[in-house]
Design a protein around this motif. Structure first.
Motif, PDB file in Angstrom:
ATOM      1  N   ARG A  99       0.835  -1.210   0.000  1.00 30.81           N
ATOM      2  CA  ARG A  99       0.000   0.000   0.000  1.00 30.81           C
ATOM      3  C   ARG A  99       0.871   1.261   0.000  1.00 30.81           C
ATOM      4  O   ARG A  99       0.369   2.355  -0.222  1.00 30.81           O
ATOM      5  CB  ARG A  99      -0.892   0.045   1.241  1.00 30.81           C
ATOM      6  CG  ARG A  99      -1.832  -1.137   1.378  1.00 30.81           C
ATOM      7  CD  ARG A  99      -2.791  -0.914   2.517  1.00 30.81           C
ATOM      8  NE  ARG A  99      -3.804   0.060   2.150  1.00 30.81           N
ATOM      9  CZ  ARG A  99      -4.612   0.678   3.012  1.00 30.81           C
ATOM     10  NH1 ARG A  99      -4.508   0.429   4.303  1.00 30.81           N
ATOM     11  NH2 ARG A  99      -5.516   1.533   2.600  1.00 30.81           N
ATOM     12  N   HIS A 100       2.148   1.083   0.325  1.00 35.19           N
ATOM     13  CA  HIS A 100       3.070   2.225   0.419  1.00 35.19           C
ATOM     14  C   HIS A 100       4.150   2.073  -0.646  1.00 35.19           C
ATOM     15  O   HIS A 100       4.481   0.966  -1.057  1.00 35.19           O
ATOM     16  CB  HIS A 100       3.684   2.280   1.815  1.00 35.19           C
ATOM     17  CG  HIS A 100       2.665   2.280   2.904  1.00 35.19           C
ATOM     18  ND1 HIS A 100       1.928   3.395   3.224  1.00 35.19           N
ATOM     19  CD2 HIS A 100       2.219   1.288   3.696  1.00 35.19           C
ATOM     20  CE1 HIS A 100       1.088   3.106   4.200  1.00 35.19           C
ATOM     21  NE2 HIS A 100       1.240   1.826   4.509  1.00 35.19           N
ATOM     22  N   ASN A 101       4.729   3.198  -1.050  1.00 37.75           N
ATOM     23  CA  ASN A 101       5.619   3.104  -2.200  1.00 37.75           C
ATOM     24  C   ASN A 101       7.010   2.578  -1.866  1.00 37.75           C
ATOM     25  O   ASN A 101       7.504   2.704  -0.761  1.00 37.75           O
ATOM     26  CB  ASN A 101       5.701   4.426  -2.967  1.00 37.75           C
ATOM     27  CG  ASN A 101       6.078   5.579  -2.093  1.00 37.75           C
ATOM     28  OD1 ASN A 101       6.725   5.388  -1.072  1.00 37.75           O
ATOM     29  ND2 ASN A 101       5.688   6.778  -2.476  1.00 37.75           N
ATOM     30  N   HIS A 102       7.569   1.888  -2.857  1.00 30.61           N
ATOM     31  CA  HIS A 102       8.976   1.517  -2.854  1.00 30.61           C
ATOM     32  C   HIS A 102       9.371   0.503  -1.775  1.00 30.61           C
ATOM     33  O   HIS A 102      10.520   0.476  -1.339  1.00 30.61           O
ATOM     34  CB  HIS A 102       9.859   2.773  -2.750  1.00 30.61           C
ATOM     35  CG  HIS A 102       9.609   3.751  -3.862  1.00 30.61           C
ATOM     36  ND1 HIS A 102       9.076   3.368  -5.078  1.00 30.61           N
ATOM     37  CD2 HIS A 102       9.787   5.088  -3.960  1.00 30.61           C
ATOM     38  CE1 HIS A 102       8.959   4.437  -5.859  1.00 30.61           C
ATOM     39  NE2 HIS A 102       9.364   5.478  -5.209  1.00 30.61           N
ATOM     40  N   TYR A 103       8.433  -0.325  -1.346  1.00 33.83           N
ATOM     41  CA  TYR A 103       8.817  -1.460  -0.498  1.00 33.83           C
ATOM     42  C   TYR A 103       9.100  -2.703  -1.348  1.00 33.83           C
ATOM     43  O   TYR A 103      10.062  -3.403  -1.107  1.00 33.83           O
ATOM     44  CB  TYR A 103       7.703  -1.816   0.497  1.00 33.83           C
ATOM     45  CG  TYR A 103       7.700  -0.998   1.761  1.00 33.83           C
ATOM     46  CD1 TYR A 103       8.706  -1.144   2.706  1.00 33.83           C
ATOM     47  CD2 TYR A 103       6.679  -0.101   2.030  1.00 33.83           C
ATOM     48  CE1 TYR A 103       8.704  -0.409   3.875  1.00 33.83           C
ATOM     49  CE2 TYR A 103       6.669   0.646   3.195  1.00 33.83           C
ATOM     50  CZ  TYR A 103       7.678   0.491   4.118  1.00 33.83           C
ATOM     51  OH  TYR A 103       7.677   1.220   5.269  1.00 33.83           O
ATOM     52  N   LEU A 104       8.200  -2.978  -2.336  1.00 37.19           N
ATOM     53  CA  LEU A 104       8.311  -4.214  -3.121  1.00 37.19           C
ATOM     54  C   LEU A 104       8.719  -3.885  -4.546  1.00 37.19           C
ATOM     55  O   LEU A 104       8.114  -3.024  -5.188  1.00 37.19           O
ATOM     56  CB  LEU A 104       6.959  -4.934  -3.166  1.00 37.19           C
ATOM     57  CG  LEU A 104       6.716  -6.006  -2.102  1.00 37.19           C
ATOM     58  CD1 LEU A 104       6.679  -5.378  -0.732  1.00 37.19           C
ATOM     59  CD2 LEU A 104       5.428  -6.760  -2.394  1.00 37.19           C
ATOM     60  N   ASN A 105       9.711  -4.597  -5.055  1.00 35.76           N
ATOM     61  CA  ASN A 105      10.086  -4.342  -6.440  1.00 35.76           C
ATOM     62  C   ASN A 105       9.076  -4.980  -7.387  1.00 35.76           C
ATOM     63  O   ASN A 105       8.156  -5.700  -6.965  1.00 35.76           O
ATOM     64  CB  ASN A 105      11.543  -4.759  -6.705  1.00 35.76           C
ATOM     65  CG  ASN A 105      11.733  -6.257  -6.873  1.00 35.76           C
ATOM     66  OD1 ASN A 105      10.811  -7.051  -6.687  1.00 35.76           O
ATOM     67  ND2 ASN A 105      12.945  -6.648  -7.217  1.00 35.76           N
TER      68      ASN A 105
END
Lengths: 478, 478
Positions: A455-461
């Motif tokens: 739900r938040h940016n730039h945690y999962l590639n």
């Protein structure tokens, strides 16, 4: 028009019942507990209100036949509007828009390679990848598009409803309007269910983000012959086929509301966040854009820019002729990877609860040092000359077929990458393959924990998001 | 030693009971529901097991007297180890460490100022700001440090247990060990309660992040005369006094576990995230580091670098003599703002639920375009020459005293900023001052929603976090 203005204007008019009878009409529950259940209902719907799943490949073939669409490799000299900039050698468009191919120097404090140079795509503008949702017979359906992309091995795949760069929708290439775009830019047209900036391939893009959106239409949606409504369950079934659901669709699907149980896990969310913070802190990554003609080890020919050892990828160019695209023909550069990728999560049930082994990966183009990737993400042929094998690769490649919980070939963004295919897998592991005491840089996490992070940016590639989409859609149930 | 390794080693040994009897011993609840209640208990504890609140100012005076600490302004030529680099004019340390003062050119697509130039501090290394927690008589206490910082108007304030740049703890200035640091770097020593990278002043720092940590000690903690254990309630009381709780402590306190009720809000979390994404998308901010001697409108004298109109801030330098610091004396540059800042949240009860008016702010040094700031964050004297007043400033400055729910003077980081004071306020507003239909760039959010966001990096700027710390500590109850 200002999006913020249209958003707040739509604000108090759309209350959510679950806020309870005590809440005044202009308040709503901060967390919508109903939404994951509605999506779960869609995931269990094996057939939808429109096209049957078994009819989809035939429908796609029909769309493929209906549109003339031809892609030819051309020498750089035949690119129209693109040229190698004097001085830097960067590959640029005369309008200054779209993207440029430049050089990148990456210096890092950890890992087997402490410094490397490579070509990279610089595309700063943020595109929209949006899936429109609407209920039919009480079941949410997704509006999927049969979309041609020059880099796809089979040209046409199922894409999100909208897949538009800012150049697209501000008409930089003077083409047709992007269909259904207003559902994603005008908040009065729909209710937002997910909306988050996510990175794309950090090995090929410099700090590229796209806006991933899921929007529920509030009124009738006009049909169009290149679009079809499918349940999440139908999309899940199609995710088991090679090269049907394109990357842009997969990353949006990964952001779909998932089961809302908080659950148990080997590590609490606080521990997971702390581990992630420590990984971001311990890696000092300096990524510096340099002129393309100053990238050592890469050579420019008439038709391609290649690594001197023939590894990694090449920069090539193509001409495209199409009937149903925003414009009817164009030329462009593409990155063409060498070799087939392997992208896999090792999975284990820990205390009966399914876990995935996530990897805190450095990619030179990430906005911030590391993101979480799958357990394995590599192109094995790039490692054949090295003595050290990528961790866990052999556990994936030598797994007994009975342990393979999911396997399909998917291709990466066909607008930038040519035949960029990877085998995506979930593979059940045991203590020998993948111990609970994970090595540095790896952590066991649950699908629910990843779903909360996405739900938040730039945690999962983007590769982890492709695999997560198999879980949020129900294609894989661990 | 690898942090990740020590972390996973500590993994399964510390189960959380709330996972329920059905969960095997190595699983824990993904979300720790008990923690916010324990912190709430600490927030309601007006007195602690050690120093009484009324004794703290006297104790601080004692620490101030016990340490010789003198700060003198000096001309740049008397800086030791610092000099203006040939060519760029950047102010650098001969070791290449600590930080540099460079120039920044910011170009943006929105707002009254589309391009500006300014000096900026470039400090890429990530420091640790950590508060150690331990229960006494069943109530969590925080270990606060009486710490001298050259830029503080009163020199000594209460800081986190640990406040260390990487240069500090890797001994770049060859000083004493950082006390209690191992609780934050060795996971076997404590249990992490919060751990997140947060931005610092985006108007003065280029992409600076610090790691904000709260760690609960698992064993006895040796006392030290410069440290004292206080409850959250005691810290809350001290937050009502001017210049007692330093910025580093405030930002860590903002990350403290807060009430876990999901609550209701004017906008759901999904809407809030979507609005934030749209704000990040609509602002195109290009921030480019340039040589300090190429910053137009700024002039370098013998003792300061100043804006030609005497606005914003000056770059100055000081010499420091101290007894209890890691080293006994040093010289360094500092940024000295002109004028007193005003930093305020307007608040309203909407349907009986307290809300704050958050502002999506562009600051040139942010890692990603915008972060959420307070309703008002400015230095009024910088705007006196302009016809347009900062939005909502007059609503704050002209508020009837009965509407001021909180007011105190706090200073920003005393290790980089000299006499950087701002008046922090919560001011109750009505429909005239601040309509529910907020203007573009502003949104009504609840304290709980901000508390959920602050678990992730780069949502809230440091000024918003100072105000949030008043809520998480219970200093302000709206």
């Amino acid at each position: 028009m200002s999006r913020a203005a249209s958003f707040t204007a739509a604000g108090p008019a759309d209350p959510v019942g679950s806020a309870g009878p005590a809440a005044p009409f202009w308040l709503r529950a901060a967390l919508d507990r109903d939404l994951p259940h509605r999506f779960a209902r869609s995931a269990t719907a094996a057939e939808g209100a429109h096209l049957r799943t078994e009819e989809v490949p035939g429908w796609l073939d029909g769309r493929r036949a209906a549109h003339r669409f031809q892609v030819d490799r051309i020498p750089f000299a035949q690119l129209d509007g693109w040229s190698f900039q004097e001085g830097t050698g960067n590959l640029v468009h005369r309008s200054g828009r779209f993207f440029t191919v430049e050089g990148l120097r990456v210096t890092t404090t950890h890992g087997p390679h402490r410094q490397w140079h490579q070509p990279i795509i610089n595309q700063t503008e943020i595109g929209i990848l949006g899936i429109l949702v609407k209920e039919f017979d009480g079941v949410p359906h997704l509006l999927m598009q049969a979309k041609m992309e020059p880099g796809n091995p089979n040209l046409l795949q199922l894409s999100p409803t909208v897949q538009a760069t800012r150049s697209n929708y501000t008409k930089a290439h003077r083409g047709a309007d992007v269909r259904y775009l207003d559902y994603f830019t005008d908040r009065s047209r729909g209710r937002v269910l997910a909306d988050v900036l996510q990175s794309e391939h950090g090995s090929w893009f410099y700090r590229k983000s796209n806006r991933n959106m899921i929007v529920e239409a509030l009124d009738e949606v006009p049909p169009h012959e290149d679009f079809c409504w499918l349940t999440l369950g139908q999309v899940a079934e199609l995710l088991h086929r090679d090269n049907v659901i394109n990357m842009d669709a997969r990353t949006v699907l990964a952001c779909a509301p998932f089961a809302d149980a908080e659950g148990v896990a080997m590590h609490s969310d606080t521990e997971l966040l702390s581990w992630f913070t420590s990984e971001r802190t311990r890696h000092d990554v300096q990524a510096e854009r340099i002129p393309l003609n100053q990238v050592p080890g890469w050579e420019r020919g008439e038709r391609s820019i290649d690594h001197e050892d023939g590894r990694y990828f090449s920069v090539v160019s193509v001409s495209v002729h199409a009937g149903n695209r925003e414009v009817t023909g164009w030329t462009q550069p593409l990155f063409e990877p060498r070799g087939l990728g392997v992208t896999a999560f090792l999975t284990r049930r820990i205390g009966g609860v399914p876990h995935l082994l996530a990897h805190a990966r450095v990619e030179g183009g990430f906005a911030d040092t590391v993101e979480l990737g799958p357990t394995v993400q590599c192109t094995p042929s790039n490692h054949e000359h090295l003595t050290a094998r990528p961790p866990f690769l052999d556990a994936v490649l030598s797994a007994d077929p009975s342990r393979i919980r999911y396997e399909a070939l998917h291709s990466e963004e066909g607008g930038r990458f040519l035949n960029a295919e990877s085998r995506y897998l979930f593979v059940e592991a045991d203590e020998t393959d993948a111990p609970l005491q994970a090595p540095p840089g790896y952590l066991w996490v649950t699908p629910l924990q990843l779903s909360r992070l996405v739900r938040h940016n730039h945690y999962l590639n983007v590769q982890a998001r492709t695999l997560l989409s198999c879980l949020t859609s129900g294609a894989v149930r661990l």
